[in-house]
Design an enzyme around this catalytic site. Structure first.
Site, PDB file in Angstrom:
ATOM      1  N   GLY A 197      18.609  34.516  16.165  1.00 13.01           N
ATOM      2  CA  GLY A 197      19.065  34.318  17.540  1.00 13.01           C
ATOM      3  C   GLY A 197      18.633  35.392  18.516  1.00 13.01           C
ATOM      4  N   LYS A 252       0.243  40.930  36.106  1.00 13.13           N
ATOM      5  CA  LYS A 252      -0.039  40.992  34.663  1.00 13.13           C
ATOM      6  C   LYS A 252       0.329  39.644  34.056  1.00 13.13           C
ATOM      7  CE  LYS A 252       1.728  43.443  30.558  1.00 13.13           C
ATOM      8  NZ  LYS A 252       2.600  44.552  30.112  1.00 13.13           N
TER       9      LYS A 252
END
Ligand SMILES: Cc1cc2nc3c(=O)[nH]c(=O)nc-3n(C[C@H](O)[C@H](O)[C@H](O)COP(=O)(O)OP(=O)(O)OC[C@H]3O[C@@H](n4cnc5c(N)ncnc54)[C@H](O)[C@@H]3O)c2cc1C
Length: 489
Positions: A432, A78
């Protein structure tokens, strides 16, 4: 650490067998006994056939080679996920979420630059499908080996493969149904009483019993935090279809927006796995099945459909008392980005780290629970963003999704900064690791949906899609046909 002496895992779905393998592998030298109990009468969910690149790390940890597990599980590679129909913006009706690799550095940077120019009103091309190697590999159906790829696989066969590997590592496999759970006075689980009359004692219990959460929810009563106000989809229908004879095998998942949700198409070496994820608030099961069959066309004629209910959200505490929940029992986010196995893997890794650093101490449980919930919320926000950014106008489902203001403050601020042409980079950095998805994924999603001002000024200096595509076409020449690679030719 004082390791648990005996771990009992309830459930033999993908979560149970992934957990059994990881725990037994990690604590092989500590003589930790692992028993997995699975009911012959309660089926596994039987779907879950796409992964993120994290699954490569799982197999690497266990020392399992692709040549050993992939053919056994009808697995394919994939490179990306394609999203047709989510946006009605001209030029952005379909886009790709690629798995990024080192080779993307140059064109990828041009894409980020173009996306920033465009959101600030300049007519630079910024559809990710024109700038990333994974997209070109998918277009040409080349095996993405050498990039940061993921997999598609048959869920049942993967479970069987992992079972036989775990048993080889020394995991005890008990086929029986847990009929009653006995608790100590302090609330800890003491033993599992099986339908056969057998009793399983352990000092640590792992709940991999699926959506019902036999231990974490039904026994310990841990509250469930639903995401229904963010994510409306609560149902799915799965219908397999045959591969097209002689056609090269695709190496991408396709997630097509339909009228009341979206349909997945996952290519295996033996068939396609297809399904429709939708909301029962907007469409009946019968109508959804009709819509999926219409979408699949003649290929689905005569194929039987499986209807599934989904509990979307997660338990407040994934680890409580001497029980940790892994897999559907701990939570689930609709499979738009195929993240469930990644969350299983990361949860087990975090659990091992927590236990190794602090046994069953409260502080380590709290840290673990906080981290795992953060991961769920990070994935949730990324998935919710797809619905926020959709520009379909055809049904209430899509309009209501777009208008929904029950989104996290973090996602709201990302949308706001993007729209105002502000510093998206700084905003991403501010949030973050909690975001779970990295900068390129956020750019691909926002730009891929065509979230740009309607009025654009010409910009002569930007790299065009046509030039980028020419470079990609040169880059993929060295990649082999996906079908031939899988056939070992
Ligand atoms: C529509 C849909 C699509 C999905 N697509 C993806 C995808 O593309 N990628 C991805 O990563 N994930 C996907 N998932 C999620 C994925 O399928 C699951 O995370 C994964 O299969 C793990 O399931 P599980 O093992 O937790 O539960 P299950 O497969 O439900 O297994 C539960 C196990 O518990 C056992 N059990 C239950 N009660 C008892 C009892 N009393 N005694 C003994 N045993 C018991 C059952 O026998 C069974 O073995 C999808 C999920 C859905 C619903």
């Amino acid at each position: 650490m004082t390791s648990p002496k005996h771990i009992a895992i309830v459930g033999g779905g993908t979560a149970g067998w992934m957990t059994a393998n990881l725990l037994r592998h990690r604590w092989a030298t500590l003589n930790v006994e692992v028993t997995l109990i699975e009911s012959a009468d309660i089926a596994t969910i039987g779907v879950g056939e796409g992964s993120t690149p994290f699954l490569r790390h799982f197999f690497r940890t266990l020392g399992i080679e692709e040549r050993d597990w992939m053919p056994a599980c009808d697995a394919t590679f994939k490179s990306s996920i394609r999203f047709p129909g989510w946006s009605s913006v001209a030029g952005y009706e379909s886009y790709v979420h690629p798995f990024f690799c080192e080779a993307d550095r140059q064109l990828g940077n041009q894409f980020f630059t173009n996306a920033c120019l465009r959101r600030r009103g300049q007519a630079a091309d910024a559809n990710p499908q024109d700038f990333f190697l994974a997209a070109e590999l998918a277009r040409q159906r080349r095996a993405p080996v050498g990039t940061d790829y993921a997999y598609h696989f048959d869920a049942g066969k993967l479970g069987a493969f992992l079972r036989s590997h775990a048993v080889g590592l020394g995991v005890r496999h008990v086929v029986d149904t847990v009929a009653r759970v006995e608790q100590h006075e302090n609330g800890d689980i003491a033993a599992l009483h099986l339908r056969s009359g057998a009793r399983i004692d352990a000092d640590l219990f792992v709940d991999c019993s699926g959506f019902k959460g036999l231990l974490i929810t039904e026994t310990l009563g841990e509250p469930f935090h639903t995401y229904r106000d963010n994510l409306f989809n609560d149902r799915a229908i799965a219908i397999p279809t045959p591969l097209v004879d002689g056609e090269d095998i695709p190496c991408e998942t396709v997630s097509t927006a339909l009228r009341h949700g979206w349909a997945w198409q996952i290519p295996l070496t033996t068939r396609y796995g297809n399904g429709y994820v939708y909301s029962s608030d907007f469409v009946s099961d019968d109508e959804a099945e009709r819509e999926l069959r219409e979408h699949l066309g003649a290929a689905a004629e005569g194929a039987s459909a499986r209807r599934l209910r989904m509990r979307v959200g997660c338990v407040k505490r994934h680890w409580r008392q001497n029980c940790v929940a892994i897999g559907l029992s701990q939570g689930f986010i609709e499979p738009l980005e195929a993240t469930a196995l990644m969350l299983i893997q990361l949860s087990v890794e975090q659990f091992i780290a927590a236990l190794e650093s602090g046994d069953f101490e409260r502080h380590h449980q709290d840290t673990f629970n906080h981290r795992v919930s953060e991961m769920f919320e990070g994935v949730r926000d990324y998935v919710v963003a797809h619905y926020q950014l959709n520009t379909r106008r055809d049904t209430d489902y899509w309009r209501t999704n777009r208008a929904n203001r029950n989104i996290s403050a973090r996602l709201a601020s990302l949308l706001d900064i993007w729209d105002r042409g502000g510093d998206f980079e700084v905003e991403l950095e501010r949030h973050g690791a909690g975001l779970m998805y990295l900068r390129p994924s956020w750019y691909c999603l926002f730009a891929g949906m065509g979230r740009f001002p309607a009025e654009l000024r010409a910009t002569p200096q930007a790299v065009t899609a046509a030039v980028a595509r020419q470079s990609l076409a040169r880059m993929v020449r060295e990649f082999r046909s996906h079908r031939r690679y899988l056939a070992g030719e």
